[in-house]
Design an enzyme around this catalytic site. Sequence first.
Site, mmCIF file in Angstrom:
data_model
loop_
_atom_site.group_PDB
_atom_site.id
_atom_site.type_symbol
_atom_site.label_atom_id
_atom_site.label_comp_id
_atom_site.label_asym_id
_atom_site.label_seq_id
_atom_site.Cartn_x
_atom_site.Cartn_y
_atom_site.Cartn_z
ATOM 1 N N HIS A 16 51.799 -71.085 -69.843
ATOM 2 C CA HIS A 16 52.024 -71.196 -71.289
ATOM 3 C C HIS A 16 50.836 -71.830 -71.989
ATOM 4 C CE1 HIS A 16 56.717 -70.766 -71.307
ATOM 5 N NE2 HIS A 16 56.087 -69.623 -71.126
ATOM 6 N N SER B 264 56.887 -64.170 -71.190
ATOM 7 C CA SER B 264 56.902 -65.171 -72.251
ATOM 8 C C SER B 264 55.545 -65.358 -72.912
ATOM 9 C CB SER B 264 57.396 -66.509 -71.707
ATOM 10 O OG SER B 264 56.506 -66.989 -70.734
ATOM 11 N N ASP C 37 58.248 -75.900 -74.988
ATOM 12 C CA ASP C 37 58.761 -75.895 -73.608
ATOM 13 C C ASP C 37 59.599 -77.104 -73.223
ATOM 14 O OD1 ASP C 37 57.540 -73.540 -73.278
ATOM 15 O OD2 ASP C 37 55.912 -74.252 -71.996
#
Lengths: 199, 176
Positions: free
Chosen positions: A115, A59, A141
């Site tokens: 992230h 990701s 998210d």
Amino acid sequence: MDALLDQLGLSELLRLKPRQILSQVLNFALILGTAFMMWKGLSVATDSPSPIVVVLSGSMEPAFQRGDLLFLWNRNLGMNQYAGPPIVNSSQFPGTQVGEIVVYNIVGKDIPIVHRVVRKHKGLRTPFNLLTKGDNNHADDTELYARNQYYLDREKEVIGSVVGYIPFVGYVTILLSEHPWLKSAMLGIMGLLVILQRE
Amino acid sequence: MADKPKVNLNSVSDLKNATDDAIQPYMKTLGFKQSNTLTDIRLAIGFTACAIAAATFYYDYTLGWEKTKVYTLYAVIAYFTLNTLLTWWMWWVEGNKVYIGEREGVKVVLESHTDKFSPVYELKVTQTVNGKTNTTTSKNSFSGWFDQLGYFVEKPFMAFLQNSIPAISEPTKKKK
């Protein structure tokens, strides 16, 4: 039994005296202990429960790929004076900024997620809050957070900001977790080698 | 199992270990009492360090990081201090000592050494009688007490020890 041990080349073990056996056990225990304590030392230095993590998903591509090893730093909370320790401007890693990549653990979910911070809130008395998003994901998210949770708590949920990485070397751990029998096999072989060596 | 250990003749460290191991039983038959204090202290330091690591692991596993953070710091410091102490002990106190024993007031310390690629056993004997210390060294090729197949042969090695350690041949008050 004797013949079997002899076949395996282990007959050396039978000749050892109690103190020698204890010494061998100690050697093995010290290797495990030192590895563990070095890890804990790194934890203490970085103030993070898990100072080195492996990227598990794609990701964050193209920044990080599966198997990259990340080094974390967790002394950059960057709280304001009401919510926690203030930002130290002279510090090499000042408070968490938008654009930084953080690793977080949602309460109740065990997998650490890597992230990028896309938004931050610094309430006067509330904890420092972050919104994150994967570079390779379409949406932020909030889907990944717990139900009705829209922001991360920097202090409680984030285990550190990424300050360094080594590409790909963490892939071994992905292999080990996807094929658990490899773990036992490796441990067994290492243990035997240590016990059999005398030097 | 085997009374006669068989050793890989190409490994100097195996030869040395087998030879070191043969000293203690022989000295015992001569009436020397072995002192294990150095080994015991090493084991104590080592296992204390291990206990600290194990406790850290246990509390970290059961209580989690946040609650144990402060204690973990102390544990890490204690562990590495003990490890340094252990290293110092093994290098500077124990060193090459393979046997420490005593018989009727005569203290014998044996230190053995081999060079990396040389099949020669070097024995340093430190003997203390009534506070007087006397150090001698002697060396002999491993081929003196290992036969061609790598089996240990006791007699020549005992002779080597007798020649190297003066205390052995000194008369004892009560002969066995």
